[in-house]
Write an enzyme that holds these catalytic residues in place. Structure first.
Site, PDB file in Angstrom:
ATOM      1  CE  LYS A   1      -9.885  17.357  -2.238  1.00 17.16           C
ATOM      2  NZ  LYS A   1      -8.993  18.496  -2.475  1.00 17.16           N
TER       3      LYS A   1
ATOM      4  CG  PHE B   1       1.284  18.196  -1.258  1.00 13.24           C
ATOM      5  CD1 PHE B   1       2.447  18.646  -0.634  1.00 13.24           C
ATOM      6  CD2 PHE B   1       0.086  18.820  -0.942  1.00 13.24           C
ATOM      7  CE1 PHE B   1       2.419  19.684   0.272  1.00 13.24           C
ATOM      8  CE2 PHE B   1       0.046  19.871  -0.025  1.00 13.24           C
ATOM      9  CZ  PHE B   1       1.217  20.304   0.584  1.00 13.24           C
ATOM     10  CD  GLN B   2      -0.726  18.632   3.189  1.00 15.21           C
ATOM     11  OE1 GLN B   2      -1.924  18.583   2.971  1.00 15.21           O
ATOM     12  NE2 GLN B   2      -0.170  19.529   3.998  1.00 15.21           N
TER      13      GLN B   2
ATOM     14  CD  GLU C   1      -3.649  19.014  12.631  1.00 14.39           C
ATOM     15  OE1 GLU C   1      -2.695  19.370  13.364  1.00 14.39           O
ATOM     16  OE2 GLU C   1      -3.825  19.441  11.483  1.00 14.39           O
TER      17      GLU C   1
ATOM     18  CG  MET D   1       7.277  12.328  37.884  1.00 20.62           C
ATOM     19  SD  MET D   1       7.070  11.930  39.633  1.00 20.62           S
ATOM     20  CE  MET D   1       5.299  11.762  39.742  1.00 20.62           C
TER      21      MET D   1
END
Ligand SMILES: Cc1ncc(C[n+]2csc(CCOP(=O)(O)OP(=O)(O)O)c2C)c(N)n1
Ligand SMILES: [Mg+2]
Lengths: 565, 163
Positions: free
Chosen positions: A155, A105-106, A43, A473
């Site tokens: 949802k 959940f999630q 993502e 760097m």
């Protein structure tokens, strides 16, 4: 409703990754053809793709992720966009309303997690609110000082039990959000007076000029008054670098002449810049003789780090045009700037031809010369995307930009891994242009799974891996500040890049010495339809110079391993 | 300098956390914070007291104004204003101290709003200095609990903070 809105809003691409809480939305996307969804492999990449697209096009990029881990994976990309004021709309699935707060959940409170790194966020409370909330999100993300907006979508909001009529909201009004555009005429007059009477003025233009599409006005103003122009890293391309009035960019690794000129100036006209610490060096020693005029759409940027003598809140385009207008009406002459230009040209001459030593035929390449060669191979008009590290600074120093929106790099946050997905986002929308990614073997390995996305959707970016087999760097700082104790800046066990790229079915070319470079570039840039990865082994001992001395003034610089100002 | 900043805030979920978060994120300090509904059900009024030099206060007000949920904002300390806070204090009130608490409350024009054989609960309103002075006066007698609302304020005269 979401899919219909996105179509009506004119969104062409959305970048995302599905999951439970977003499945209703995915189903709606499946049943339409207007919006193309690009399935990434992580993502974070979706947010960087949207960000790259937004920087190149000026329009907000749109991301779709699921709740919980999907949303938290997007956080780095949201923060990257926030720091550089990039317009972005992130749609996050969320667990159903009745589960919120129960550690379902999630479930993650993504509005809470992202609060300090968004311009604004919304939670959808009712399905019928979807069109207006989305419209507000697009409006907020892309107006004023742009930034990312997160929308949390439980949802059940996307599977309503009742039907609601959908109407595309053409306009939204927010009583508490009215970005200013017109600058204050009196303040502009004061600024113009200072500009006419300054003997050592500089213009310092930033990302705000690019976002505000004010390059033309800026160029006209600079030409009109013959004032030298310095752009910030974010502002690269806002003023053509092939113009004799361009001094490049200032700051930690900025050009000698720009740092010298800004430090010794008696007037800094800042336009859409934020005077951050990577530019000013020690703020207490910043431009001791200069008055500061600061134009910005965001009042909170003005006098944040550097006190502005003449603050002007307004859109760059309007304010610069109004300046031109007022200058046109004035009768008294401007102070001559000949002496100032003589001084500046002397600074330029001092460093000419001394920036680095190119490698001879059989030797390992210097990264700087690779960038210059890529510039030639692409005629200087590619979209140039970078990751973060030495290669980023070399790209900024040696690829010279004559147009806005062509330099695409994570400046404020400095996000390694940004480059590949950002380049992909641009290439998708500009298939007929060369999109070149300058990366390092460290940064590239943070997002290399996206080669798979390139394969699925046919995204032929050109990847130039300035391979110094080290976190260059970091190593440079260790050389300078830690007596060369290279704690974990060395990349052992690098993959065989030819095999790795080959595994995805793409072409990779390894370049070991200077004489191999030109043929490799020729092959790589022959067509715009083929992904090519150049693994270029460069001298790992090279440092980025100039480099400002910590806590010094802008003009205190190391110029090479042996010279300092 | 101490400043009292009052604002009208969209009555939306998350609005308050944005304001509070801003203070911690930007390293601004909050001394007191007070939020309550207004006559307009879509707006709440939030008042913070904070310390800082001019530059910091300018940054605080600019950043607050930048929040989409902040509809209007005023720094009350810039003009003449009225500042009020309400405090409830439980003080030990036994033996000779019982009279002493009552006397002190009278001097401060505070009221005793609840009584038990051993405790007085005192209510007092005023500006922050008055609260502090009262607390100082009753501390030797035995303060058991303090509840302060935080400062609320309003400009003097015709000036109003409204849409
Ligand atoms: C996500 C992230 N982690 C760590 C850093 C700190 N950092 C800045 S540059 C750099 C090294 C980058 O190495 P490489 O991509 O190989 O580029 P090079 O400097 O060698 O050109 C690191 C670790 C960062 N900017 N971003
Ligand atoms: Mg490297």
């Amino acid at each position: 409703m979401i899919a219909r809105f996105l179509r009506d809003e004119g969104v062409e691409y959305i970048y995302g990754y599905p999951g439970g809480a977003a499945l209703h939305i995915y189903d709606a996307l499946f049943r339409q053809d207007d919006i193309k969804h690009i399935l990434v492999r992580h993502e974070q990449a979706a947010t960087h793709m949207a960000d790259g697209y937004a920087r190149a096009s000026g329009k907000p990029g749109v991301v779709l992720v699921t709740s919980g881990p999907g949303a938290t994976n997007a956080v780095t990309g949201i923060a990257t966009a926030y720091m550089d004021s990039i317009p972005m709309v992130v749609l996050c699935g969320q667990v159903a309303s009745h589960l919120i707060g129960e550690d379902a959940f999630q479930e993650t409170d993504i509005v809470g997690v992202t609060r300090p790194i968004v311009k604004h966020s919304f939670s959808i409370r009712h399905p019928s609110d979807i069109p207006t909330v989305l419209k507000k999100a697009f409006y907020i993300a892309s107006s004023g000082r742009p930034g990312p907006v997160v929308i949390d979508i439980p949802k059940d909001m996307t599977a309503p039990t009742e039907r609601y009529e959908y109407v595309y909201p053409r306009k939204v009004k927010l009583r508490s959000y009215n970005p200013v555009s017109r600058g204050h005429t009196g303040q502009i007059r004061k600024a113009v007076e200072l500009m006419m009477s300054a003997r050592r003025p500089v213009i310092f233009a930033g990302g705000g000029v690019i976002t505000g599409r004010a390059s033309e006005a800026l160029t006209a103003l600079a030409h009109r008054l013959n004032i030298p122009v310095i752009t910030s890293l974010m502002g690269l391309g806002a003023f053509p670098q092939n113009d004799p009035q361009s001094l490049g960019w200032p700051g930690m690794h900025g050009s000698y002449e720009s740092n010298m000129a800004m430090h010794h100036s008696d007037l800094v006209l800042g336009v859409g810049v934020r005077f951050d610490d990577r530019v000013t060096n020690n703020v207490n020693r910043f431009c001791p003789d200069a008055r500061i005029v600061h134009i910005d759409v965001d009042p909170s940027s003005i006098s944040k780090t550097v006190h502005a003598d003449v603050p002007i809140v307004g859109a760059a385009d309007h304010v610069l045009n109004e300046m031109l207008n007022q200058i046109g009406q004035r009768t008294e002459a401007q102070e001559p700037l000949d002496e100032w230009w003589e001084t500046i040209n002397a600074w330029r001459d001092e460093r000419r031809g001394k920036l680095y030593e190119p490698a001879a035929a059989g030797e390992p390449l210097k990264p700087q010369q690779v960038v210059e060669a890529v510039h030639r191979a692409t005629h200087g008009d590619a979209y140039v995307v970078t990751d973060v590290g030495q290669h980023q600074m070399f790209a900024a120093q040696y690829y010279r930009f004559n147009q806005p929106n062509r330099w695409i790099s994570s400046s404020g946050l400095g996000t390694m891994g940004y480059g590949l997905p950002a380049a992909m986002g641009i290439k998708l929308s500009y298939p007929d242009e060369h999109v070149v990614l300058f990366t390092g073997e460290g940064s590239f390995q943070m997002m290399m799974q996206e080669l798979s996305t390139c394969k699925q959707f046919g995204i032929p970016v050109k990847i130039v891996n300035l391979n110094n087999a080290s976190l260059g760097m970091v190593r440079q700082w260790q050389d300078l500040n830690y007596k060369s104790r290279h704690a974990h800046s060395y990349m052992e066990s690098l993959p065989d890049f030819e095999k790795l790229i080959g595994a995805y079915g793409f072409k990779a070319i390894t370049v070991n010495t200077a004489d191999e470079l030109e043929p490799a570039l020729e092959e790589a840039f022959r067509s715009k339809d083929e992904l090519v990865f150049l693994d270029i082994h460069v001298d790992p001992r090279e440092h980025v110079y100039p480099m400002q001395v910590p806590q010094g003034a802008m003009c205190d610089m190391l110029l090479s391993k042996t010279e300092r100002t | 300098m101490r400043h009292i900043i009052s604002m009208l805030l969209e009555n939306e979920p998350g609005a308050l956390s944005r304001v509070v978060g801003l203070f911690s994120q930007r390293n601004f300090n909050i001394e007191t914070l007070n939020v309550a509904p207004t006559d307009d059900p879509t707006l709440s009024r939030l008042t913070v007291t904070t310390h800082g030099d001019e530059r910091i206060i300018e940054q605080i007000t600019k950043h607050l104004n930048r929040l989409i949920d902040v509809v209007k904002l005023v720094d009350l300390t810039e003009g003449a204003h009225i500042e009020r806070e309400l405090m409830l204090v439980k003080v030990k009130a036994q033996g000779s101290a019982r009279d002493e608490v009552k006397r002190t409350a009278d001097i401060f024009r505070a009221q005793i709003v609840d009584v038990t054989p051993s405790v007085y609960t005192v209510q007092i309103t005023g500006d922050a200095n008055k609260m502090d002075a009262f607390l100082q006066a009753v501390t030797p007698l035995g303060v058991l609990e303090v509840a302060r609302t935080g400062v609320s304020g309003i400009a003097r005269g015709d000036k109003v903070l409204s849409l």
